[in-house]
Design an enzyme around this catalytic site. Structure first.
Site, PDB file in Angstrom:
ATOM      1  N   ASP A  53       0.801  -1.472  -0.334  1.00  0.00           N
ATOM      2  CA  ASP A  53      -0.450  -0.334  -0.373  1.00  0.00           C
ATOM      3  C   ASP A  53       1.241   1.273   0.722  1.00  0.00           C
ATOM      4  O   ASP A  53       0.852   2.301   0.205  1.00  0.00           O
ATOM      5  CB  ASP A  53      -1.237  -0.103   0.732  1.00  0.00           C
ATOM      6  CG  ASP A  53      -0.320   0.269   2.385  1.00  0.00           C
ATOM      7  OD1 ASP A  53       0.951  -0.301   2.932  1.00  0.00           O
ATOM      8  OD2 ASP A  53      -1.222   0.064   3.185  1.00  0.00           O
ATOM      9  N   SER A  54       2.075   1.330   0.254  1.00  0.00           N
ATOM     10  CA  SER A  54       2.793   2.148  -0.473  1.00  0.00           C
ATOM     11  C   SER A  54       2.939   2.696  -1.994  1.00  0.00           C
ATOM     12  O   SER A  54       3.454   3.876  -2.103  1.00  0.00           O
ATOM     13  CB  SER A  54       4.717   1.722  -0.579  1.00  0.00           C
ATOM     14  OG  SER A  54       4.815   0.400  -1.102  1.00  0.00           O
ATOM     15  N   ASP A  92      -1.492  -6.411  -0.302  1.00  0.00           N
ATOM     16  CA  ASP A  92      -1.614  -5.757   0.915  1.00  0.00           C
ATOM     17  C   ASP A  92      -3.003  -5.670   1.374  1.00  0.00           C
ATOM     18  O   ASP A  92      -3.296  -4.737   0.456  1.00  0.00           O
ATOM     19  CB  ASP A  92      -0.362  -4.053   1.358  1.00  0.00           C
ATOM     20  CG  ASP A  92       0.088  -3.750   1.621  1.00  0.00           C
ATOM     21  OD1 ASP A  92       0.487  -5.173   1.897  1.00  0.00           O
ATOM     22  OD2 ASP A  92       1.071  -3.162   2.070  1.00  0.00           O
ATOM     23  N   LYS A 122      -1.147  -9.259   3.411  1.00  0.00           N
ATOM     24  CA  LYS A 122      -0.784  -9.147   4.234  1.00  0.00           C
ATOM     25  C   LYS A 122      -1.210  -8.061   5.055  1.00  0.00           C
ATOM     26  O   LYS A 122      -2.092  -7.272   4.658  1.00  0.00           O
ATOM     27  CB  LYS A 122       1.210  -8.135   3.794  1.00  0.00           C
ATOM     28  CG  LYS A 122       2.134  -7.657   5.056  1.00  0.00           C
ATOM     29  CD  LYS A 122       3.193  -7.368   4.687  1.00  0.00           C
ATOM     30  CE  LYS A 122       3.470  -6.166   3.198  1.00  0.00           C
ATOM     31  NZ  LYS A 122       2.481  -4.923   4.733  1.00  0.00           N
ATOM     32  N   GLU A 124      -1.147  -5.818   8.516  1.00  0.00           N
ATOM     33  CA  GLU A 124      -0.568  -5.150  10.193  1.00  0.00           C
ATOM     34  C   GLU A 124      -1.461  -5.166  11.623  1.00  0.00           C
ATOM     35  O   GLU A 124      -2.080  -4.987  11.545  1.00  0.00           O
ATOM     36  CB  GLU A 124      -0.250  -3.516   9.461  1.00  0.00           C
ATOM     37  CG  GLU A 124       0.189  -3.344   7.794  1.00  0.00           C
ATOM     38  CD  GLU A 124       0.927  -1.205   7.949  1.00  0.00           C
ATOM     39  OE1 GLU A 124       0.235  -0.960   8.881  1.00  0.00           O
ATOM     40  OE2 GLU A 124       1.372  -1.099   6.321  1.00  0.00           O
ATOM     41  N   GLU A 191       9.925  -4.092   9.962  1.00  0.00           N
ATOM     42  CA  GLU A 191       9.750  -3.245   9.952  1.00  0.00           C
ATOM     43  C   GLU A 191      10.790  -2.196  10.918  1.00  0.00           C
ATOM     44  O   GLU A 191      10.048  -2.016  11.851  1.00  0.00           O
ATOM     45  CB  GLU A 191       9.057  -2.366   8.987  1.00  0.00           C
ATOM     46  CG  GLU A 191       8.702  -1.100   8.403  1.00  0.00           C
ATOM     47  CD  GLU A 191       8.107  -0.977   7.079  1.00  0.00           C
ATOM     48  OE1 GLU A 191       7.322  -1.180   6.954  1.00  0.00           O
ATOM     49  OE2 GLU A 191       8.273   0.622   6.510  1.00  0.00           O
TER      50      GLU A 191
HETATM   51  O1  KIV Z   1       3.770  -1.002   1.742  1.00  0.00           O
HETATM   52  C1  KIV Z   1       4.611  -1.060   1.379  1.00  0.00           C
HETATM   53  O2  KIV Z   1       5.620  -0.997  -0.061  1.00  0.00           O
HETATM   54  C2  KIV Z   1       5.284  -2.476   2.268  1.00  0.00           C
HETATM   55  C3  KIV Z   1       6.594  -2.650   2.565  1.00  0.00           C
HETATM   56  C4  KIV Z   1       7.446  -1.272   2.886  1.00  0.00           C
HETATM   57  C5  KIV Z   1       6.859  -3.864   3.166  1.00  0.00           C
HETATM   58  O3  KIV Z   1       4.382  -2.767   3.878  1.00  0.00           O
END
Ligand code: KIV
Length: 272
Positions: A53-54, A92, A122, A124, A191
């Site tokens: 989600d980056s 994510d 994924k 968090e 992280e």
């Molecule tokens: O959103 C993302 O790119 C991430 C990585 C930095 C692990 O969660």
């Protein structure tokens, strides 16, 4: 040996990642958000492609990952899945899609899996989201955990500084990691935490621990735009830049502008 000369060209599975940890083989994970980049990342030998989600930061220019929507993640994930043959593709779950209830989390997880054909998700967080993680795993969807500096909680942290330096937070992270592994997660991302804590987690967990700013682990993950040097303004200590794409792209595009304006492009060979 360069990554793109990987000998084992079989599709990467969660089982293969577990075998890699047992055999002491490191796991290379990298983000991608579009088809063309995903093809390159896969061809270069990356084991796990993350639709992070980056994307909210590097694709959309937001200050945080919080604005990312399920629809946007699905769009990016579908594009990436089309470009990947070998790597495991992890998407994510965006902020708000799994925190309300385990019921809503599993519904959203199933939607992302159905509409993207990615391999895993994924999420968090630790004990707070364990019911959601368990429901998603019960639905047969592989889950990767994410602990430490979890960017979706940035407003609670108030800073992007290293997490879990204090004993209480370190113990909670260690406990959360063990809970996620016991629940059946296939991997955990840690992280921006102290390297010594990462080592404790690596030794305690039977599943791969993937670091970003956490020192050596079973594998590493970076945001592709950062490691390719597209954004000169972002240079945390943990980031190794493998290229200066900002410079390369600015030079190339500047040359194009010059050629168009001078009339040099297109020439006769570039015309029909
Ligand atoms: O959103 C993302 O790119 C991430 C990585 C930095 C692990 O969660």
């Amino acid at each position: 040996m360069p990554g793109y000369l990987v000998e084992d060209t079989r599709k990467v599975t969660t089982k293969r990642l577990a075998e890699m940890k047992s055999a002491g083989k490191k796991i290379a994970m990298l983000t991608a958000y579009d088809y063309t980049t995903a093809r390159i990342v896969d061809a270069a030998g990356v084991d796990v492609v993350l639709i992070g989600d980056s994307a909210s930061n590097v694709m959309a220019g937001n200050a945080t990952t919080l604005p990312a929507t399920i629809e946007q993640m699905i769009y990016h994930a579908r594009s990436v899945v089309r470009g990947v043959e070998r790597a495991l593709v992890v998407c994510d779950m965006p902020f708000g899609s799994y925190q309300v209830s385990a019921e809503e989390a599993v519904r959203n997880a199933i939607r992302i899996m159905k509409e993207t054909s990615c391999d895993a998700l994924k999420l968090e967080g630790g004990i707070e989201i364990l019911p959601a993680v368990e429901r998603i795993l019960d639905a047969g969807i592989p889950v990767c955990g994410h602990l430490g500096l979890t960017p979706q909680s940035i407003n609670k942290f108030g800073t992007y500084a290293v997490r879990a330096r204090e004993d209480a937070e370190a113990e909670k992270l260690f406990h959360d990691a063990k809970l996620l592994a016991a629940a059946g997660c296939f991997a955990v991302v840690v992280e921006k935490i102290p390297a010594a804590l990462t080592q404790r987690v690596v030794k305690a967990l039977p599943i791969p621990v993937i670091g970003i700013g956490g020192g050596p682990a079973d594998g590493q993950v970076l945001v592709i735009d950062d490691m390719l040097g597209k954004n000169r303004g972002f240079s945390p200590k943990f980031l190794r830049r493998y290229a200066d794409l900002y410079g390369i792209m600015t030079d190339a595009i500047g040359q194009y502008v010059t050629d168009v304006k001078s009339g040099d492009f297109p020439n006769a060979e570039e015309s029909y």
